[in-house]
Write a protein that holds these residues in place. Structure first.
Motif, PDB file in Angstrom:
ATOM      1  N   VAL A   1       0.837  -1.202   0.000  1.00 50.61           N
ATOM      2  CA  VAL A   1       0.000   0.000   0.000  1.00 50.61           C
ATOM      3  C   VAL A   1       0.871   1.251   0.000  1.00 50.61           C
ATOM      4  O   VAL A   1       0.644   2.190  -0.771  1.00 50.61           O
ATOM      5  CB  VAL A   1      -0.945  -0.001   1.216  1.00 50.61           C
ATOM      6  N   LEU A   2       1.877   1.270   0.867  1.00 49.28           N
ATOM      7  CA  LEU A   2       2.752   2.432   0.956  1.00 49.28           C
ATOM      8  C   LEU A   2       3.507   2.650  -0.355  1.00 49.28           C
ATOM      9  O   LEU A   2       3.714   3.791  -0.779  1.00 49.28           O
ATOM     10  CB  LEU A   2       3.734   2.257   2.111  1.00 49.28           C
ATOM     11  N   HIS A   3       3.896   1.570  -0.996  1.00 48.94           N
ATOM     12  CA  HIS A   3       4.583   1.680  -2.283  1.00 48.94           C
ATOM     13  C   HIS A   3       3.642   2.260  -3.340  1.00 48.94           C
ATOM     14  O   HIS A   3       4.024   3.149  -4.116  1.00 48.94           O
ATOM     15  CB  HIS A   3       5.098   0.314  -2.723  1.00 48.94           C
ATOM     16  N   ALA A   4       2.393   1.760  -3.365  1.00 46.11           N
ATOM     17  CA  ALA A   4       1.417   2.248  -4.347  1.00 46.11           C
ATOM     18  C   ALA A   4       1.075   3.712  -4.105  1.00 46.11           C
ATOM     19  O   ALA A   4       0.715   4.444  -5.042  1.00 46.11           O
ATOM     20  CB  ALA A   4       0.146   1.397  -4.282  1.00 46.11           C
ATOM     21  N   ALA A   5       1.193   4.152  -2.843  1.00 46.83           N
ATOM     22  CA  ALA A   5       0.810   5.516  -2.486  1.00 46.83           C
ATOM     23  C   ALA A   5       1.962   6.505  -2.562  1.00 46.83           C
ATOM     24  O   ALA A   5       1.800   7.672  -2.176  1.00 46.83           O
ATOM     25  CB  ALA A   5       0.215   5.534  -1.077  1.00 46.83           C
ATOM     26  N   ALA A   6       3.113   6.083  -3.062  1.00 42.01           N
ATOM     27  CA  ALA A   6       4.260   6.998  -3.160  1.00 42.01           C
ATOM     28  C   ALA A   6       3.882   8.229  -3.985  1.00 42.01           C
ATOM     29  O   ALA A   6       3.479   8.117  -5.137  1.00 42.01           O
ATOM     30  CB  ALA A   6       5.438   6.279  -3.795  1.00 42.01           C
ATOM     31  N   GLY A   7       3.973   9.400  -3.372  1.00 41.91           N
ATOM     32  CA  GLY A   7       3.643  10.645  -4.054  1.00 41.91           C
ATOM     33  C   GLY A   7       2.162  10.933  -4.168  1.00 41.91           C
ATOM     34  O   GLY A   7       1.774  11.943  -4.768  1.00 41.91           O
ATOM     35  N   LEU A   8       1.304  10.074  -3.570  1.00 43.47           N
ATOM     36  CA  LEU A   8      -0.144  10.230  -3.693  1.00 43.47           C
ATOM     37  C   LEU A   8      -0.797  10.330  -2.320  1.00 43.47           C
ATOM     38  O   LEU A   8      -0.263   9.815  -1.327  1.00 43.47           O
ATOM     39  CB  LEU A   8      -0.753   9.028  -4.434  1.00 43.47           C
ATOM     40  N   PRO A   9      -1.966  10.970  -2.225  1.00 42.18           N
ATOM     41  CA  PRO A   9      -2.708  11.004  -0.963  1.00 42.18           C
ATOM     42  C   PRO A   9      -3.082   9.590  -0.517  1.00 42.18           C
ATOM     43  O   PRO A   9      -3.410   8.732  -1.344  1.00 42.18           O
ATOM     44  CB  PRO A   9      -3.955  11.820  -1.299  1.00 42.18           C
ATOM     45  N   LEU A  10      -3.041   9.343   0.797  1.00 45.12           N
ATOM     46  CA  LEU A  10      -3.318   8.025   1.352  1.00 45.12           C
ATOM     47  C   LEU A  10      -4.234   8.144   2.558  1.00 45.12           C
ATOM     48  O   LEU A  10      -3.992   8.964   3.449  1.00 45.12           O
ATOM     49  CB  LEU A  10      -2.018   7.337   1.763  1.00 45.12           C
ATOM     50  N   PHE A  11      -5.289   7.318   2.579  1.00 46.21           N
ATOM     51  CA  PHE A  11      -6.172   7.252   3.745  1.00 46.21           C
ATOM     52  C   PHE A  11      -6.221   5.814   4.229  1.00 46.21           C
ATOM     53  O   PHE A  11      -6.465   4.888   3.452  1.00 46.21           O
ATOM     54  CB  PHE A  11      -7.589   7.716   3.395  1.00 46.21           C
ATOM     55  N   LEU A  12      -5.997   5.621   5.546  1.00 46.59           N
ATOM     56  CA  LEU A  12      -6.017   4.300   6.165  1.00 46.59           C
ATOM     57  C   LEU A  12      -7.226   4.193   7.087  1.00 46.59           C
ATOM     58  O   LEU A  12      -7.395   5.014   7.996  1.00 46.59           O
ATOM     59  CB  LEU A  12      -4.749   4.072   6.992  1.00 46.59           C
ATOM     60  N   PHE A  13      -8.055   3.185   6.858  1.00 42.95           N
ATOM     61  CA  PHE A  13      -9.182   2.892   7.743  1.00 42.95           C
ATOM     62  C   PHE A  13      -8.916   1.549   8.394  1.00 42.95           C
ATOM     63  O   PHE A  13      -8.883   0.517   7.723  1.00 42.95           O
ATOM     64  CB  PHE A  13     -10.491   2.861   6.952  1.00 42.95           C
ATOM     65  N   LEU A  14      -8.696   1.559   9.708  1.00 46.35           N
ATOM     66  CA  LEU A  14      -8.281   0.368  10.440  1.00 46.35           C
ATOM     67  C   LEU A  14      -9.305   0.072  11.530  1.00 46.35           C
ATOM     68  O   LEU A  14      -9.303   0.708  12.587  1.00 46.35           O
ATOM     69  CB  LEU A  14      -6.888   0.594  11.050  1.00 46.35           C
ATOM     70  N   ASP A  15     -10.177  -0.882  11.259  1.00 49.25           N
ATOM     71  CA  ASP A  15     -11.323  -1.145  12.133  1.00 49.25           C
ATOM     72  C   ASP A  15     -11.391  -2.621  12.514  1.00 49.25           C
ATOM     73  O   ASP A  15     -12.299  -3.343  12.094  1.00 49.25           O
ATOM     74  CB  ASP A  15     -12.609  -0.714  11.398  1.00 49.25           C
TER      75      ASP A  15
END
Length: 398
Positions: free
Chosen positions: A137-151
């Motif tokens: 996920v972190l690799h795919a989000a390089a340079g892009l906005p990232l939102f994590l929902f951890l439930d």
């Protein structure tokens, strides 16, 4: 499913371990609040952050089945709906990662994802733990906005994995934006607090919570062989949020969700952002989700007892208009204190100072009304008209 100042939401208890059985028949009341908040917030996160690159990355780390048997959307489908709408209306592309441990739930989640993938939604379902997909996920989000929902339905990500991910994303100019919403289980705090306090407690259970909290500090609130203060669980939640804020440099706020008025919270829903805009929109979304929760509660009560003249909920529910009316002069006083410094005040730059104790309790409508109230009193030339509420600027008197 956390405070340092947003106020309680009253609901029913969700399952503490696992999410099988009747859990997926229809959403429980805490899920109504949680999903209303999520559904109101993430479209704005995408809209506020995604326009620059045209892409957003999203992770639902404990996605479940995606949809209830009743047909109502779970957290995963809520995200896919937002992704579909943003793609068709704004050409904004979401890359959505969904992880789930239960094979049966994964199978159902894949069927939901298959409805959205032909619409162009990049929905990636993974069978396994969120920790196993986090680096991808972190690799795919390089340079892009990232939102994590951890439930999770129990304990969540270890401290070092969560804070490490935020450290990896941190930059001097706060770009790309990164935010999270996570479940901090108060039921687990109380259960593990009792375990730590007992001379016969299972040490491995306490160690697992050490991993989540980033150390043994929480045990100090539950001294072995002695009674702990009645609010020890809330003190642990507050300290967890404080430490998370200090470790990440983020603005961290949380919403406690309880079983009923006067009951202890079942969990805290913790939110983290580096942006004042995120803090503003989260507070507004929490207030709107609170209203949706009360409406659902009243509907459930009337459904179960259709012959009642006045439901209990209708009698105890805080009316939004009444709360807003009480909040306006208080917010106006907060604004007056800010403008006394002699400089223009843009509301969104001072979110917590503007709303004070009403943060998460009232929508942004109250802030506009407060500016107008201050103007009518002759304490600012700004009249509160025009612009988005958060972008209003309150000028000091000359």
């Amino acid at each position: 499913m956390c405070d340092r100042g947003v106020g309680g939401v009253w609901g029913v208890v969700e399952m503490a371990t696992g999410a099988g059985g009747a859990y997926w028949d229809e959403p429980g009341l805490p899920s109504v609040f949680k999903h209303s908040l999520l559904g109101r917030y993430i479209p704005q996160f995408g809209g506020m952050t995604g326009s620059r690159e045209g892409r957003v990355v999203y992770l639902d780390g404990y996605a479940g089945e995606g949809r209830y048997e009743s047909g109502e959307a779970g957290s995963a489908e809520i995200a896919m709906r937002v992704a579909s709408q943003h793609l068709s209306r704004h050409q904004l592309r979401w890359t959505c990662f969904f992880t789930e441990r239960e094979r049966k739930s994964v199978d159902r989640l894949e069927k939901v994802a298959a409805l959205y993938q032909p619409q162009g939604v990049d929905a990636r379902v993974h069978h396994g733990d969120v920790d196993g997909v986090l680096e991808e996920v972190l690799h795919a989000a390089a340079g892009l906005p990232l939102f994590l929902f951890l439930d999770p339905c129990g304990l969540g990500l270890p401290w070092h994995r969560l804070t490490g991910a935020m450290a990896q994303r941190q930059s001097a100019n706060r770009w790309p934006p990164t935010e999270f919403m996570l479940n901090f289980s108060m039921m687990a705090v109380r259960r593990l607090g009792g375990n730590a306090r007992s001379t016969k407690g299972v040490e491995r259970s306490s160690q697992r919570f050490d991993e989540v909290c980033g150390g043994e500090w929480w045990r100090d609130f539950f001294p072995q062989g002695a009674d702990s203060p009645p609010d020890a669980d809330e003190a642990v939640a507050a300290e967890y949020a404080r430490r998370l804020e200090a470790a990440t440099g983020m603005l961290v706020r949380s919403v406690p969700v309880a079983k009923a008025p006067g009951h202890k919270p079942v969990y805290h829903l913790v939110f983290g952002t580096w942006r004042q805009h995120g803090l503003w929109v989260f507070g507004d979304s929490a207030a709107r989700a609170r209203n949706a929760w009360w409406e659902k509660l009243e509907w459930v009560e009337e459904k179960n007892d259709p012959d009642t003249l006045f439901s209990t909920t209708s009698l105890i529910r805080p009316k939004p208009e009444v709360v807003t009316k009480a909040a306006v002069p208080v917010i106006a006083e907060n604004l007056e204190r800010l403008v006394r410094r002699g400089r223009p005040v843009k509301l969104v730059d001072h979110t917590l100072e503007v709303f004070g104790d009403y943060y998460g309790q009232v929508t942004e409508v109250a802030a506009r009304a407060a500016v107008k109230h201050l103007h009518q009193q002759g304490k600012t030339p700004s009249n509160g008209v025009g612009k988005k509420v958060r972008d209003l600027v309150v000028e000091p008197t000359r």
